[in-house]
Design an enzyme around this catalytic site. Structure first.
Site, PDB file in Angstrom:
ATOM      1  N   ASP A  64      -2.148   6.036  -5.316  1.00 20.15           N
ATOM      2  CA  ASP A  64      -3.006   7.053  -5.942  1.00 20.15           C
ATOM      3  C   ASP A  64      -2.270   7.845  -7.003  1.00 20.15           C
ATOM      4  O   ASP A  64      -2.893   8.599  -7.761  1.00 20.15           O
ATOM      5  CB  ASP A  64      -3.539   8.015  -4.866  1.00 20.15           C
ATOM      6  CG  ASP A  64      -2.425   8.891  -4.302  1.00 20.15           C
ATOM      7  OD1 ASP A  64      -2.492  10.116  -4.459  1.00 20.15           O
ATOM      8  OD2 ASP A  64      -1.466   8.348  -3.717  1.00 20.15           O
ATOM      9  N   PHE A  89       0.829  -1.203   0.000  1.00 24.91           N
ATOM     10  CA  PHE A  89       0.000   0.000   0.000  1.00 24.91           C
ATOM     11  C   PHE A  89       0.863   1.251   0.000  1.00 24.91           C
ATOM     12  O   PHE A  89       1.877   1.315   0.704  1.00 24.91           O
ATOM     13  CB  PHE A  89      -0.872   0.065   1.264  1.00 24.91           C
ATOM     14  CG  PHE A  89      -1.858  -1.051   1.432  1.00 24.91           C
ATOM     15  CD1 PHE A  89      -3.127  -0.965   0.874  1.00 24.91           C
ATOM     16  CD2 PHE A  89      -1.531  -2.174   2.177  1.00 24.91           C
ATOM     17  CE1 PHE A  89      -4.050  -1.987   1.046  1.00 24.91           C
ATOM     18  CE2 PHE A  89      -2.446  -3.204   2.352  1.00 24.91           C
ATOM     19  CZ  PHE A  89      -3.714  -3.109   1.788  1.00 24.91           C
ATOM     20  N   ASP A  90       0.441   2.249  -0.753  1.00 20.36           N
ATOM     21  CA  ASP A  90       0.929   3.604  -0.555  1.00 20.36           C
ATOM     22  C   ASP A  90       0.261   4.136   0.715  1.00 20.36           C
ATOM     23  O   ASP A  90      -0.714   3.549   1.220  1.00 20.36           O
ATOM     24  CB  ASP A  90       0.558   4.449  -1.779  1.00 20.36           C
ATOM     25  CG  ASP A  90       0.976   5.904  -1.629  1.00 20.36           C
ATOM     26  OD1 ASP A  90       2.007   6.169  -0.980  1.00 20.36           O
ATOM     27  OD2 ASP A  90       0.259   6.782  -2.149  1.00 20.36           O
ATOM     28  N   GLY A  91       0.765   5.255   1.227  1.00 22.23           N
ATOM     29  CA  GLY A  91       0.203   5.814   2.452  1.00 22.23           C
ATOM     30  C   GLY A  91      -0.871   6.851   2.206  1.00 22.23           C
ATOM     31  O   GLY A  91      -2.072   6.568   2.213  1.00 22.23           O
TER      32      GLY A  91
END
Length: 329
Positions: free
Chosen positions: A294, A179-181
Protein backbone atom coordinates in the site's frame (compact mmCIF):
# COMPACT_ATOMS: atom_id res chain seq x y z
CA UNK A 1 -23.74 -16.07 -39.33
CA UNK A 2 -20.80 -14.65 -37.32
CA UNK A 3 -18.11 -12.84 -39.24
CA UNK A 4 -14.60 -14.33 -39.25
CA UNK A 5 -13.35 -12.06 -36.46
CA UNK A 6 -16.36 -12.83 -34.28
CA UNK A 7 -15.95 -16.54 -34.93
CA UNK A 8 -12.35 -16.30 -33.73
CA UNK A 9 -13.56 -15.07 -30.36
CA UNK A 10 -16.19 -17.80 -30.15
CA UNK A 11 -13.69 -20.54 -30.97
CA UNK A 12 -11.15 -19.59 -28.29
CA UNK A 13 -11.50 -22.60 -26.00
CA UNK A 14 -9.64 -23.53 -22.80
CA UNK A 15 -10.09 -26.04 -20.02
CA UNK A 16 -13.36 -25.31 -18.27
CA UNK A 17 -13.11 -24.29 -14.59
CA UNK A 18 -15.81 -24.90 -12.00
CA UNK A 19 -16.84 -21.38 -10.83
CA UNK A 20 -17.76 -22.76 -7.41
CA UNK A 21 -14.14 -23.73 -6.69
CA UNK A 22 -11.96 -21.65 -9.02
CA UNK A 23 -9.78 -18.74 -7.91
CA UNK A 24 -10.83 -16.21 -10.54
CA UNK A 25 -8.35 -13.48 -11.47
CA UNK A 26 -9.52 -10.64 -13.73
CA UNK A 27 -6.92 -8.63 -15.63
CA UNK A 28 -7.27 -5.73 -18.02
CA UNK A 29 -5.75 -5.85 -21.50
CA UNK A 30 -3.17 -3.22 -20.54
CA UNK A 31 -2.12 -5.41 -17.59
CA UNK A 32 -1.44 -8.45 -19.78
CA UNK A 33 -0.05 -6.67 -22.85
CA UNK A 34 1.99 -3.53 -23.41
CA UNK A 35 -0.60 -1.26 -24.98
CA UNK A 36 0.92 2.05 -23.94
CA UNK A 37 1.60 3.26 -27.51
CA UNK A 38 -1.90 2.25 -28.54
CA UNK A 39 -3.34 3.95 -25.46
CA UNK A 40 -1.59 7.19 -26.39
CA UNK A 41 -3.09 6.99 -29.89
CA UNK A 42 -6.52 6.66 -28.30
CA UNK A 43 -5.87 9.69 -26.06
CA UNK A 44 -4.31 11.94 -28.72
CA UNK A 45 -5.95 10.88 -31.99
CA UNK A 46 -9.29 9.53 -30.84
CA UNK A 47 -11.28 6.34 -30.85
CA UNK A 48 -11.71 6.01 -34.62
CA UNK A 49 -7.96 6.12 -35.35
CA UNK A 50 -7.34 3.69 -32.51
CA UNK A 51 -9.90 1.25 -33.93
CA UNK A 52 -8.48 1.61 -37.43
CA UNK A 53 -4.98 0.72 -36.28
CA UNK A 54 -6.14 -2.20 -34.16
CA UNK A 55 -8.02 -3.67 -37.12
CA UNK A 56 -5.02 -3.21 -39.39
CA UNK A 57 -2.73 -4.92 -36.86
CA UNK A 58 -5.13 -7.63 -35.70
CA UNK A 59 -2.67 -10.39 -36.68
CA UNK A 60 0.36 -8.66 -35.12
CA UNK A 61 0.88 -10.00 -31.56
CA UNK A 62 1.03 -7.45 -28.79
CA UNK A 63 4.13 -7.36 -26.60
CA UNK A 64 3.86 -8.82 -23.07
CA UNK A 65 2.83 -6.51 -20.24
CA UNK A 66 3.46 -6.54 -16.49
CA UNK A 67 0.99 -9.33 -15.61
CA UNK A 68 2.08 -11.59 -18.49
CA UNK A 69 4.62 -13.70 -16.58
CA UNK A 70 2.30 -13.85 -13.57
CA UNK A 71 -0.38 -15.43 -15.75
CA UNK A 72 2.11 -17.88 -17.28
CA UNK A 73 3.18 -18.95 -13.79
CA UNK A 74 -0.48 -19.33 -12.75
CA UNK A 75 -0.97 -21.70 -15.70
CA UNK A 76 2.03 -23.71 -14.55
CA UNK A 77 0.41 -24.17 -11.13
CA UNK A 78 -2.78 -25.40 -12.82
CA UNK A 79 -0.75 -27.88 -14.87
CA UNK A 80 0.94 -29.25 -11.72
CA UNK A 81 -2.38 -29.49 -9.88
CA UNK A 82 -3.93 -31.50 -12.70
CA UNK A 83 -0.87 -33.74 -12.88
CA UNK A 84 -1.46 -34.61 -9.22
CA UNK A 85 -5.21 -35.04 -9.65
CA UNK A 86 -6.94 -34.80 -13.07
CA UNK A 87 -10.21 -34.18 -11.21
CA UNK A 88 -8.88 -31.22 -9.21
CA UNK A 89 -11.41 -28.36 -9.15
CA UNK A 90 -9.57 -25.70 -7.14
CA UNK A 91 -7.72 -24.09 -10.03
CA UNK A 92 -6.81 -20.59 -11.13
CA UNK A 93 -9.17 -19.14 -13.71
CA UNK A 94 -7.99 -16.02 -15.56
CA UNK A 95 -10.37 -13.72 -17.42
CA UNK A 96 -9.78 -10.51 -19.37
CA UNK A 97 -12.03 -7.63 -18.42
CA UNK A 98 -11.55 -4.78 -20.86
CA UNK A 99 -12.91 -1.39 -21.83
CA UNK A 100 -12.12 -2.23 -25.46
CA UNK A 101 -15.03 -2.77 -27.81
CA UNK A 102 -15.55 -6.32 -29.15
CA UNK A 103 -14.43 -5.06 -32.56
CA UNK A 104 -11.09 -3.76 -31.27
CA UNK A 105 -10.58 -6.78 -29.01
CA UNK A 106 -9.76 -9.20 -31.84
CA UNK A 107 -6.06 -8.33 -31.69
CA UNK A 108 -6.07 -9.14 -27.97
CA UNK A 109 -7.67 -12.54 -28.58
CA UNK A 110 -5.17 -13.28 -31.35
CA UNK A 111 -2.30 -12.30 -29.03
CA UNK A 112 -3.61 -14.59 -26.29
CA UNK A 113 -3.70 -17.46 -28.77
CA UNK A 114 -0.24 -16.59 -30.10
CA UNK A 115 1.35 -16.84 -26.65
CA UNK A 116 -0.71 -19.82 -25.52
CA UNK A 117 -2.27 -18.00 -22.58
CA UNK A 118 -5.14 -19.85 -20.98
CA UNK A 119 -7.81 -17.16 -20.68
CA UNK A 120 -11.29 -18.51 -20.02
CA UNK A 121 -13.38 -15.41 -20.73
CA UNK A 122 -13.04 -12.20 -22.71
CA UNK A 123 -15.32 -9.41 -21.55
CA UNK A 124 -15.12 -6.41 -23.90
CA UNK A 125 -17.45 -3.78 -22.45
CA UNK A 126 -16.58 -0.60 -24.37
CA UNK A 127 -17.00 2.54 -22.29
CA UNK A 128 -18.93 0.74 -19.53
CA UNK A 129 -17.42 0.60 -16.02
CA UNK A 130 -15.96 -2.89 -16.30
CA UNK A 131 -15.82 -3.40 -12.53
CA UNK A 132 -19.60 -3.87 -12.37
CA UNK A 133 -18.98 -7.34 -13.82
CA UNK A 134 -16.48 -8.48 -11.17
CA UNK A 135 -18.97 -9.96 -8.72
CA UNK A 136 -21.01 -11.73 -11.42
CA UNK A 137 -17.81 -13.45 -12.56
CA UNK A 138 -16.85 -14.41 -8.96
CA UNK A 139 -13.57 -12.48 -9.29
CA UNK A 140 -11.23 -12.74 -6.29
CA UNK A 141 -8.43 -10.53 -7.62
CA UNK A 142 -8.58 -7.67 -10.12
CA UNK A 143 -5.44 -6.16 -11.67
CA UNK A 144 -5.48 -2.94 -13.67
CA UNK A 145 -3.18 -0.07 -14.65
CA UNK A 146 -6.06 2.35 -14.06
CA UNK A 147 -6.40 3.88 -10.59
CA UNK A 148 -10.13 4.54 -10.90
CA UNK A 149 -10.80 0.92 -11.92
CA UNK A 150 -8.91 -0.35 -8.88
CA UNK A 151 -10.75 1.97 -6.50
CA UNK A 152 -14.11 0.98 -7.97
CA UNK A 153 -13.23 -2.70 -7.51
CA UNK A 154 -12.15 -2.20 -3.88
CA UNK A 155 -15.39 -0.32 -3.18
CA UNK A 156 -17.27 -3.33 -4.56
CA UNK A 157 -15.48 -5.57 -2.05
CA UNK A 158 -13.13 -7.23 -4.55
CA UNK A 159 -9.39 -7.60 -3.88
CA UNK A 160 -7.70 -5.28 -6.36
CA UNK A 161 -4.40 -3.55 -7.04
CA UNK A 162 -2.89 -1.14 -9.53
CA UNK A 163 -0.05 -2.41 -11.71
CA UNK A 164 2.68 -0.33 -13.31
CA UNK A 165 3.94 -1.06 -16.82
CA UNK A 166 7.60 -2.04 -16.81
CA UNK A 167 10.19 -4.14 -18.59
CA UNK A 168 9.82 -7.83 -17.75
CA UNK A 169 12.53 -10.05 -16.31
CA UNK A 170 10.94 -13.51 -15.93
CA UNK A 171 11.91 -14.80 -12.46
CA UNK A 172 11.10 -18.51 -12.49
CA UNK A 173 8.33 -20.95 -13.43
CA UNK A 174 7.48 -21.20 -9.74
CA UNK A 175 4.68 -18.71 -8.99
CA UNK A 176 5.94 -16.34 -6.31
CA UNK A 177 3.61 -13.84 -4.66
CA UNK A 178 4.79 -11.35 -2.02
CA UNK A 179 2.48 -9.37 0.28
CA UNK A 180 2.96 -6.41 2.55
CA UNK A 181 1.19 -6.79 5.89
CA UNK A 182 -0.68 -3.76 7.23
CA UNK A 183 -3.33 -2.34 4.88
CA UNK A 184 -2.83 -5.30 2.51
CA UNK A 185 -3.27 -8.64 4.32
CA UNK A 186 -4.22 -6.93 7.57
CA UNK A 187 -6.41 -3.91 8.24
CA UNK A 188 -4.84 -0.46 8.66
CA UNK A 189 -5.62 -0.26 12.40
CA UNK A 190 -1.97 -0.13 13.50
CA UNK A 191 -1.03 2.09 10.56
CA UNK A 192 -3.61 4.59 11.79
CA UNK A 193 -2.05 4.64 15.26
CA UNK A 194 1.39 5.09 13.69
CA UNK A 195 0.25 7.96 11.45
CA UNK A 196 -1.60 9.74 14.24
CA UNK A 197 0.65 9.12 17.27
CA UNK A 198 4.00 7.82 16.05
CA UNK A 199 6.02 4.61 16.25
CA UNK A 200 6.26 4.31 20.04
CA UNK A 201 2.49 4.44 20.44
CA UNK A 202 2.04 1.96 17.59
CA UNK A 203 4.37 -0.50 19.36
CA UNK A 204 2.48 -0.02 22.65
CA UNK A 205 -0.80 -0.61 20.83
CA UNK A 206 0.49 -3.83 19.28
CA UNK A 207 1.74 -5.17 22.62
CA UNK A 208 -1.61 -4.42 24.27
CA UNK A 209 -3.40 -6.26 21.44
CA UNK A 210 -1.08 -9.28 21.08
CA UNK A 211 -3.84 -11.76 21.94
CA UNK A 212 -6.36 -10.13 19.56
CA UNK A 213 -6.21 -11.06 15.86
CA UNK A 214 -5.75 -8.15 13.48
CA UNK A 215 -8.56 -7.02 11.21
CA UNK A 216 -8.83 -8.31 7.66
CA UNK A 217 -7.13 -6.38 4.86
CA UNK A 218 -8.29 -5.80 1.27
CA UNK A 219 -6.25 -8.69 -0.20
CA UNK A 220 -6.88 -11.28 2.50
CA UNK A 221 -9.55 -13.22 0.61
CA UNK A 222 -7.22 -13.65 -2.37
CA UNK A 223 -4.34 -14.66 -0.08
CA UNK A 224 -6.52 -17.23 1.70
CA UNK A 225 -7.54 -18.85 -1.58
CA UNK A 226 -3.93 -18.78 -2.73
CA UNK A 227 -2.99 -20.53 0.52
CA UNK A 228 -5.63 -23.18 -0.10
CA UNK A 229 -4.06 -23.99 -3.46
CA UNK A 230 -0.60 -23.94 -1.85
CA UNK A 231 -1.68 -26.72 0.54
CA UNK A 232 -1.82 -29.15 -2.38
CA UNK A 233 1.99 -29.22 -2.44
CA UNK A 234 4.77 -29.96 0.03
CA UNK A 235 6.34 -27.22 2.11
CA UNK A 236 9.69 -27.35 0.30
CA UNK A 237 8.72 -28.32 -3.23
CA UNK A 238 5.95 -27.03 -5.45
CA UNK A 239 5.06 -24.55 -8.18
CA UNK A 240 3.76 -21.89 -5.76
CA UNK A 241 5.43 -19.95 -2.96
CA UNK A 242 4.15 -17.05 -0.84
CA UNK A 243 5.97 -14.34 1.11
CA UNK A 244 5.22 -11.70 3.72
CA UNK A 245 7.49 -8.64 3.45
CA UNK A 246 6.46 -6.17 6.13
CA UNK A 247 7.91 -2.99 7.61
CA UNK A 248 6.98 -4.29 11.05
CA UNK A 249 9.57 -5.20 13.67
CA UNK A 250 9.69 -8.91 14.40
CA UNK A 251 10.63 -8.28 18.02
CA UNK A 252 7.95 -5.71 18.86
CA UNK A 253 5.19 -6.44 16.34
CA UNK A 254 5.89 -9.94 15.05
CA UNK A 255 4.03 -11.98 17.68
CA UNK A 256 0.61 -10.57 16.83
CA UNK A 257 1.34 -11.04 13.12
CA UNK A 258 2.19 -14.72 13.51
CA UNK A 259 -0.75 -15.38 15.85
CA UNK A 260 -3.15 -13.71 13.43
CA UNK A 261 -1.91 -15.76 10.47
CA UNK A 262 -2.16 -18.94 12.56
CA UNK A 263 -5.73 -18.16 13.65
CA UNK A 264 -6.73 -17.48 10.04
CA UNK A 265 -5.09 -20.73 8.93
CA UNK A 266 -2.99 -18.79 6.43
CA UNK A 267 0.41 -20.42 5.95
CA UNK A 268 3.12 -18.17 4.50
CA UNK A 269 6.29 -19.81 3.21
CA UNK A 270 8.65 -17.02 4.22
CA UNK A 271 8.21 -13.88 6.33
CA UNK A 272 10.53 -10.88 6.48
CA UNK A 273 10.15 -8.25 9.22
CA UNK A 274 12.07 -5.31 7.80
CA UNK A 275 11.79 -2.82 10.71
CA UNK A 276 11.18 0.00 8.21
CA UNK A 277 14.22 -0.81 6.04
CA UNK A 278 13.90 -0.64 2.21
CA UNK A 279 12.22 -3.71 0.78
CA UNK A 280 13.96 -3.62 -2.60
CA UNK A 281 17.04 -5.69 -1.62
CA UNK A 282 15.04 -8.61 -0.17
CA UNK A 283 12.59 -8.50 -3.10
CA UNK A 284 15.58 -8.78 -5.43
CA UNK A 285 16.41 -12.08 -3.74
CA UNK A 286 12.82 -13.35 -3.74
CA UNK A 287 12.08 -12.20 -7.30
CA UNK A 288 8.29 -12.47 -7.03
CA UNK A 289 5.99 -12.41 -10.05
CA UNK A 290 4.00 -9.78 -8.18
CA UNK A 291 4.48 -7.75 -5.00
CA UNK A 292 1.49 -6.12 -3.27
CA UNK A 293 2.00 -3.06 -1.06
CA UNK A 294 0.00 0.00 0.00
CA UNK A 295 3.01 2.30 0.34
CA UNK A 296 4.05 4.40 -2.64
CA UNK A 297 7.68 4.49 -1.50
CA UNK A 298 7.77 0.68 -1.25
CA UNK A 299 6.26 0.33 -4.71
CA UNK A 300 8.78 2.79 -6.13
CA UNK A 301 11.63 0.91 -4.47
CA UNK A 302 10.41 -2.40 -5.90
CA UNK A 303 10.00 -0.95 -9.38
CA UNK A 304 13.52 0.48 -9.20
CA UNK A 305 14.92 -3.04 -8.88
CA UNK A 306 12.66 -4.49 -11.59
CA UNK A 307 10.01 -6.19 -9.43
CA UNK A 308 6.48 -6.30 -10.90
CA UNK A 309 4.50 -4.40 -8.30
CA UNK A 310 0.86 -3.77 -7.52
CA UNK A 311 -0.26 -0.84 -5.41
CA UNK A 312 -3.20 -1.32 -3.03
CA UNK A 313 -4.57 2.22 -2.47
CA UNK A 314 -5.00 3.08 1.19
CA UNK A 315 -7.89 5.43 0.51
CA UNK A 316 -10.00 5.85 -2.61
CA UNK A 317 -12.61 8.46 -1.75
CA UNK A 318 -12.56 11.56 0.41
CA UNK A 319 -15.49 12.74 2.48
CA UNK A 320 -16.82 14.85 -0.40
CA UNK A 321 -16.89 11.79 -2.66
CA UNK A 322 -14.04 12.88 -4.94
CA UNK A 323 -11.54 10.27 -6.01
CA UNK A 324 -8.57 10.31 -3.68
CA UNK A 325 -5.73 7.81 -3.45
CA UNK A 326 -2.83 8.16 -1.02
CA UNK A 327 -3.55 11.86 -0.65
CA UNK A 328 -3.69 12.55 -4.40
CA UNK A 329 -6.77 13.73 -6.27
Amino acid sequence: MPQADEQLVINTLVRQKDPEYALVIAVTTRSVFDLEKEHQIFLTKGKEEYLRQQKAKKDEPLQPGTAFEFIKAVQNVNDKLLEKDPEEKTLFDVIILSNLTPESGVRVVNSVKHYGLEISKFCFVGEEDSTIYLKSNSVKLFLSLDRLDVCNALKRGVSAAMLFQQELHPPTNQLRVAFDGDSVLFSDETDRVFREKGLDEAVKYEKSMEAVPMGKGPLLEFAMLLGKIRQNFGREEGPLRTYLVTARSGRDMGIRTIRTLRQWGLAIDEAFFMVGAPKGPILTQIRPHIFFDDGEHNIEGALDVGIPSAWVPLECASADGKLKVMGQE
